[in-house]
Design a protein around this motif. Structure first.
Motif, PDB file in Angstrom:
ATOM      1  N   THR A 123      -9.190  -1.450  -0.583  1.00 25.69           N
ATOM      2  CA  THR A 123      -7.890  -1.428   0.042  1.00 25.69           C
ATOM      3  C   THR A 123      -7.983  -0.607   1.424  1.00 25.69           C
ATOM      4  N   VAL A 130       0.823  -1.149  -0.131  1.00 27.52           N
ATOM      5  CA  VAL A 130      -0.046   0.182  -0.065  1.00 27.52           C
ATOM      6  C   VAL A 130       1.052   1.185   0.032  1.00 27.52           C
ATOM      7  N   ILE A 160      -4.483  -2.774  -5.645  1.00 24.33           N
ATOM      8  CA  ILE A 160      -4.388  -1.614  -4.631  1.00 24.33           C
ATOM      9  C   ILE A 160      -5.035  -0.340  -5.115  1.00 24.33           C
ATOM     10  N   PRO A 208      -8.200  -8.412   0.568  1.00 27.42           N
ATOM     11  CA  PRO A 208      -7.902  -7.020   0.062  1.00 27.42           C
ATOM     12  C   PRO A 208      -8.162  -6.733  -1.493  1.00 27.42           C
TER      13      PRO A 208
END
Length: 322
Positions: free
Chosen positions: A77, A60, A92, A88
């Motif tokens: 995210t 991240v 991202i 997740p």
């Protein structure tokens, strides 16, 4: 402690090229660290100051540093970081101020743009991310189906990450959002205790649609053990349990059995339904509930929700009214 040590502690071991050089490291030293394998390149101009796989929060940070100043984790995210979901996702998600240019293609990263990011950014969480209410609404806005939107709203409240009134406040501050009318109505129902899409469906398509009495939702019952009743018709000593996947397996399943047994000993009837019942045939569920409630003293009149609905009106002795 050096500036690089501070960066490593604050950013999960990630740093941008500009940060590394600002700390006093030379370009040659940076190149050597990467060539030697002590460091690794995560994105263009972004480095992990360690070898080996990157933990999720390091990934991240890498995406945020690549996206540049003002970037925050968002959407799924941010949801994962805050415990709103358990997976997740494959990419991202980051959001940057709408007036900034960001390279459109970053491997493994999806970039969103927002005009109100200064207000929706959480003031202190690390990695930087959107506030949980705005994360929920971002996911609602991106949802392709109403049930998906329902799921994000109810999960946030069920996991006690926020409250319906706070979601309503965040919703009021948004000019445009998909599913607005549905979410506004749903927040009232969630505030009354419906904590999952299954419970919302029961409230709307079973109870309200067929004119059944209004149950008390998520009623806390204290005794030898504290338990929660999904829908309690206390006046008629009838309880409805709505079994989704979470909380009704393993130890949760045994707690359900104990609770049902205690209710039976106390002279209460427990009706239990799952997704297949409430989503697949809500009219049949309503017909069954109506019969039990009538047998236990309800003097109201159930109604058909549509032609062909199996719900029948009953008189006060339980006989079918033609």
């Amino acid at each position: 402690m050096t500036d690089l040590d501070e960066l490593a502690g604050a950013q999960q071991g990630m740093a941008s090229r500009a940060q590394v050089l600002a700390s006093g490291l030379t370009v040659e030293a940076l190149r050597w660290a990467v060539r030697s394998g002590r460091w690794q390149r995560a994105h263009a101009g972004v480095y992990a100051m360690f070898s080996g796989p990157l933990p999720f929060e390091a990934q991240v940070w890498a995406a945020l540093l690549r996206a540049g100043p003002g970037a925050v984790a968002s959407h799924r995210t941010a949801a994962y970081l805050d415990g709103l979901c358990d997976e997740p996702g494959e990419v991202i998600h980051v959001t940057v101020p709408a007036d900034r240019y960001v390279e459109p293609r970053i491997d493994g990263v999806r970039v969103h743009f927002a005009h109100r990011l200064a207000r929706t950014r959480h003031p202190s969480k690390n990695p930087p991310r959107t506030r949980v209410e705005d994360t929920v609404l971002d996911l609602v806005d991106a949802a392709s189906h109403p049930r998906e939107a329902e799921g994000w709203v109810t999960a946030a409240c069920q996991r006690r990450l926020t409250r319906p009134d706070r979601l309503a406040g965040a919703l009021a501050r948004r000019k445009k959002i998909r599913w607005r009318a549905m979410v506004e109505a749903m927040l009232d129902d969630v505030a009354s205790g419906a904590q999952s899409p299954l419970e919302l469906r029961h409230l709307r398509r079973v109870e309200r649609a067929h004119g059944l009495p209004t149950g008390c939702r998520q009623r806390r019952v204290a005794g030898q053990r504290v338990s929660w009743i999904d829908v309690d018709y206390e006046q008629y000593r009838v309880r409805v349990e709505l079994d989704g996947r979470l909380g009704h397996t393993g130890e949760g399943r045994f707690r359900d059995h104990h609770r049902d047994n205690d209710a039976t000993v106390d002279g209460r009837a427990t009706l239990r339904y799952g997704h297949a019942d409430v989503f697949g045939n809500p009219c049949a569920v309503a017909a069954e509930q109506a019969r039990v409630l009538t047998a236990r003293g309800w003097t109201g009149t159930a109604r058909r929700c549509r032609p062909g609905c199996p719900v029948r009106s009953h008189d006060h002795q339980g006989s079918v009214v033609p």
